[in-house]
Scaffold this motif. Structure first.
Motif, PDB file in Angstrom:
ATOM      1  N   ALA A 189       1.083  -1.428   0.412  1.00 48.70           N
ATOM      2  CA  ALA A 189      -0.140   0.057   0.005  1.00 48.70           C
ATOM      3  C   ALA A 189       1.050   1.327   0.035  1.00 48.70           C
ATOM      4  N   VAL A 190       1.798   1.564   0.900  1.00 52.98           N
ATOM      5  CA  VAL A 190       3.063   2.899   1.185  1.00 52.98           C
ATOM      6  C   VAL A 190       3.757   2.876  -0.412  1.00 52.98           C
ATOM      7  N   HIS A 191       3.490   1.578  -1.615  1.00 54.22           N
ATOM      8  CA  HIS A 191       3.943   2.066  -2.783  1.00 54.22           C
ATOM      9  C   HIS A 191       3.269   2.392  -3.913  1.00 54.22           C
ATOM     10  N   GLY A 192       2.039   2.428  -3.177  1.00 56.17           N
ATOM     11  CA  GLY A 192       1.143   2.133  -4.443  1.00 56.17           C
ATOM     12  C   GLY A 192       0.122   3.642  -3.978  1.00 56.17           C
ATOM     13  N   LEU A 193       0.387   4.155  -2.920  1.00 53.66           N
ATOM     14  CA  LEU A 193      -0.249   5.832  -2.583  1.00 53.66           C
ATOM     15  C   LEU A 193      -1.143   6.743  -3.381  1.00 53.66           C
ATOM     16  N   PRO A 194      -2.505   6.569  -3.776  1.00 57.87           N
ATOM     17  CA  PRO A 194      -2.726   7.596  -4.464  1.00 57.87           C
ATOM     18  C   PRO A 194      -3.044   8.918  -4.301  1.00 57.87           C
ATOM     19  N   CYS A 195      -2.297   9.578  -3.783  1.00 58.36           N
ATOM     20  CA  CYS A 195      -2.425  10.931  -2.847  1.00 58.36           C
ATOM     21  C   CYS A 195      -1.218  11.315  -1.746  1.00 58.36           C
ATOM     22  N   PRO A 196      -0.769  12.797  -2.089  1.00 58.24           N
ATOM     23  CA  PRO A 196       0.437  12.888  -0.599  1.00 58.24           C
ATOM     24  C   PRO A 196       0.920  11.970   0.415  1.00 58.24           C
ATOM     25  N   ALA A 197       1.359  11.519   0.943  1.00 60.13           N
ATOM     26  CA  ALA A 197       1.776  11.223   1.990  1.00 60.13           C
ATOM     27  C   ALA A 197       3.479  11.531   2.463  1.00 60.13           C
ATOM     28  N   GLU A 198       3.310  11.389   3.340  1.00 57.37           N
ATOM     29  CA  GLU A 198       4.367  12.031   4.440  1.00 57.37           C
ATOM     30  C   GLU A 198       4.982  10.299   5.304  1.00 57.37           C
ATOM     31  N   LEU A 199       5.792  10.284   6.144  1.00 56.77           N
ATOM     32  CA  LEU A 199       6.475   9.658   6.822  1.00 56.77           C
ATOM     33  C   LEU A 199       6.819  10.311   8.339  1.00 56.77           C
ATOM     34  N   LEU A 200       6.547  10.053   9.300  1.00 59.27           N
ATOM     35  CA  LEU A 200       7.672  10.213  10.427  1.00 59.27           C
ATOM     36  C   LEU A 200       7.985   9.013  10.745  1.00 59.27           C
ATOM     37  N   TRP A 201      10.015   9.238  11.350  1.00 59.07           N
ATOM     38  CA  TRP A 201      10.043   7.650  11.960  1.00 59.07           C
ATOM     39  C   TRP A 201      10.218   8.034  13.531  1.00 59.07           C
ATOM     40  N   ALA A 202      10.466   6.938  14.750  1.00 62.51           N
ATOM     41  CA  ALA A 202      11.286   7.195  15.755  1.00 62.51           C
ATOM     42  C   ALA A 202      12.176   6.778  15.728  1.00 62.51           C
ATOM     43  N   GLU A 203      13.147   7.733  16.345  1.00 64.00           N
ATOM     44  CA  GLU A 203      15.139   7.087  17.048  1.00 64.00           C
ATOM     45  C   GLU A 203      14.935   5.728  16.785  1.00 64.00           C
ATOM     46  N   ARG A 204      14.275   5.419  18.242  1.00 57.66           N
ATOM     47  CA  ARG A 204      14.582   4.361  19.589  1.00 57.66           C
ATOM     48  C   ARG A 204      13.073   3.366  19.313  1.00 57.66           C
ATOM     49  N   GLY A 205      13.158   2.659  19.883  1.00 55.26           N
ATOM     50  CA  GLY A 205      12.454   1.359  19.247  1.00 55.26           C
ATOM     51  C   GLY A 205      11.501   0.681  20.029  1.00 55.26           C
ATOM     52  N   LEU A 206      10.367   0.651  20.224  1.00 55.23           N
ATOM     53  CA  LEU A 206       9.356   0.194  21.096  1.00 55.23           C
ATOM     54  C   LEU A 206       9.193   0.011  22.145  1.00 55.23           C
ATOM     55  N   LEU A 207      10.728  -0.813  22.857  1.00 54.95           N
ATOM     56  CA  LEU A 207      11.209  -0.601  24.533  1.00 54.95           C
ATOM     57  C   LEU A 207      12.134  -0.005  24.876  1.00 54.95           C
ATOM     58  N   ASP A 208      11.731   1.630  23.847  1.00 54.63           N
ATOM     59  CA  ASP A 208      13.161   2.566  24.266  1.00 54.63           C
ATOM     60  C   ASP A 208      14.954   2.166  23.170  1.00 54.63           C
ATOM     61  N   GLU A 209      15.036   0.932  22.561  1.00 57.02           N
ATOM     62  CA  GLU A 209      16.122   1.010  23.033  1.00 57.02           C
ATOM     63  C   GLU A 209      16.659   1.257  21.270  1.00 57.02           C
ATOM     64  N   PRO A 210      18.051   1.474  21.573  1.00 59.59           N
ATOM     65  CA  PRO A 210      18.336   2.798  20.214  1.00 59.59           C
ATOM     66  C   PRO A 210      18.221   2.703  19.108  1.00 59.59           C
ATOM     67  N   GLN A 211      17.566   1.447  18.339  1.00 61.19           N
ATOM     68  CA  GLN A 211      17.706   0.786  17.539  1.00 61.19           C
ATOM     69  C   GLN A 211      15.795   0.773  16.999  1.00 61.19           C
ATOM     70  N   GLY A 212      15.691   1.806  16.632  1.00 60.16           N
ATOM     71  CA  GLY A 212      13.699   2.085  15.605  1.00 60.16           C
ATOM     72  C   GLY A 212      13.148   1.107  14.957  1.00 60.16           C
ATOM     73  N   LEU A 213      12.044   0.967  14.351  1.00 62.18           N
ATOM     74  CA  LEU A 213      11.735   0.289  13.606  1.00 62.18           C
ATOM     75  C   LEU A 213      12.855   0.629  12.102  1.00 62.18           C
ATOM     76  N   TYR A 214      13.136   2.035  11.984  1.00 56.68           N
ATOM     77  CA  TYR A 214      13.475   2.447  10.850  1.00 56.68           C
ATOM     78  C   TYR A 214      14.737   3.546  11.245  1.00 56.68           C
ATOM     79  N   ASN A 215      14.985   3.773  10.025  1.00 55.19           N
ATOM     80  CA  ASN A 215      16.250   4.200   9.517  1.00 55.19           C
ATOM     81  C   ASN A 215      16.490   4.686   8.319  1.00 55.19           C
ATOM     82  N   HIS A 216      17.357   5.562   7.503  1.00 55.52           N
ATOM     83  CA  HIS A 216      17.366   5.848   6.307  1.00 55.52           C
ATOM     84  C   HIS A 216      17.920   4.653   5.296  1.00 55.52           C
ATOM     85  N   GLU A 217      18.473   3.757   5.834  1.00 53.29           N
ATOM     86  CA  GLU A 217      18.824   2.590   5.623  1.00 53.29           C
ATOM     87  C   GLU A 217      17.868   1.462   4.994  1.00 53.29           C
TER      88      GLU A 217
END
Length: 301
Positions: free
Chosen positions: A226-254
């Motif tokens: 779905a995110v690759h076929g959105l028919p409308c303008p979109a933006e993504l915000l991601w958290a630097e840290r994870g669900l348990l406040d661990e240093p690596q969150g779900l996402y990074n640029h890589e």
């Protein structure tokens, strides 16, 4: 003055299988735009309290309890992300407020993207918050193990009972992401999740709903696409840290690059000093979300 962020209006919208509970923070101006906000996998509509507070009546915010959660726990299955996306569309249609901006957090981001793909006439813009981008599971990893690893204590609590409300409060206060962040808003949000009677209070979340939806977040091709076929303008915000406040969150640029997210179609940026939860109700995260939502709202009409 607009409704208190912790005491929004409550209404229901008919959907297949029952009546979907919806929290509504009305705008001061009846002509102001409407925003629909979709919560995460074991959350409820009050997760958006801080966003509502910072909107301060400049837009109407509608936040459903998804089926199988909160005051919508009795809405029957089948569950699944497409079903939730259609429920979001039913909400927009029933209240005659479309097309609207839709914002989703965590699993709600996948639902938001699916709603835009399945109902492009009702969704004019989306904001995805720490979700919507799927990665394939590593070889040999079972979906049950992956889901447990990702959700951690949030999933474990569904099989637990609590003798009183203070016990549930202390359970959440021990969560690594909340230890230093407890507020009246977080307290109200977590208390909204409780059902039953003492000494056997429990989470409102229906285990079947969480298991079905979680598996689709990990494995469903329509949700992943779905995110690759959105028919409308979109933006993504991601958290630097994870669900348990661990240093690596779900996402990074890589990771986003490896997932094939097109930065031209879906610009993505981190919210500094945020984890998976504080990106939604911490000062920096909520302010960032509201700034984007209000900028979008100014383009209406």
């Amino acid at each position: 003055m607009s409704q208190s962020p912790l005491k929004p209006e409550e209404l229901t919208v008919p959907v297949p299988g029952g009546d979907l509970a919806v929290l509504r923070w009305p705008a001061d101006d009846p002509q102001a735009p409407t925003i629909v906000a979709v919560h995460g996998i074991t959350a409820n509509g009050l997760a958006w309290y801080e966003v509502a507070r910072r909107l301060a009546g400049r837009a109407t915010l509608l936040a459903p309890d998804l089926r199988g959660r909160g005051a919508s726990r009795s809405v029957a299955g089948p569950y699944g992300l497409a079903r939730h996306a259609d429920d979001v569309a039913a909400l927009i249609g029933a209240l005659g407020s479309g097309p609207v901006t839709v914002v989703g957090h965590s699993m709600g981001a996948w639902i938001t993207a699916l709603a835009a793909v399945r109902h492009p006439d009702l969704v004019r813009r989306v904001l995805l918050v720490d979700g919507a981008v799927t990665f394939p599971l590593p070889e040999g990893i079972r979906e049950e193990d992956a889901l447990s690893a990702v959700l951690g204590p949030a999933l474990a609590r569904l099989s637990m009972t609590f003798p009183d409300r203070d016990a549930y409060r202390e359970f959440w206060r021990g969560h690594p992401a909340f230890v230093d962040e407890w507020t009246d808003g977080i307290d109200a949000y977590t208390q909204r999740d409780l059902v039953g009677a003492e000494p056997e209070l429990r989470s409102s979340c229906v285990l079947e709903a969480v298991q079905t939806d979680g598996a689709q977040v990990l494995l469903d091709p329509d949700a992943a696409g779905a995110v690759h076929g959105l028919p409308c303008p979109a933006e993504l915000l991601w958290a630097e840290r994870g669900l348990l406040d661990e240093p690596q969150g779900l996402y990074n640029h890589e990771r986003l690059g490896l997932a094939g997210l097109d930065p031209e179609r879906v610009p993505a940026s981190p919210v500094p000093d945020s984890n998976h939860y504080s990106i939604l109700w911490g000062e920096a995260g909520a302010e960032h979300i509201v700034r984007i939502l209000l900028a979008d709202a100014l383009t209406v009409g």
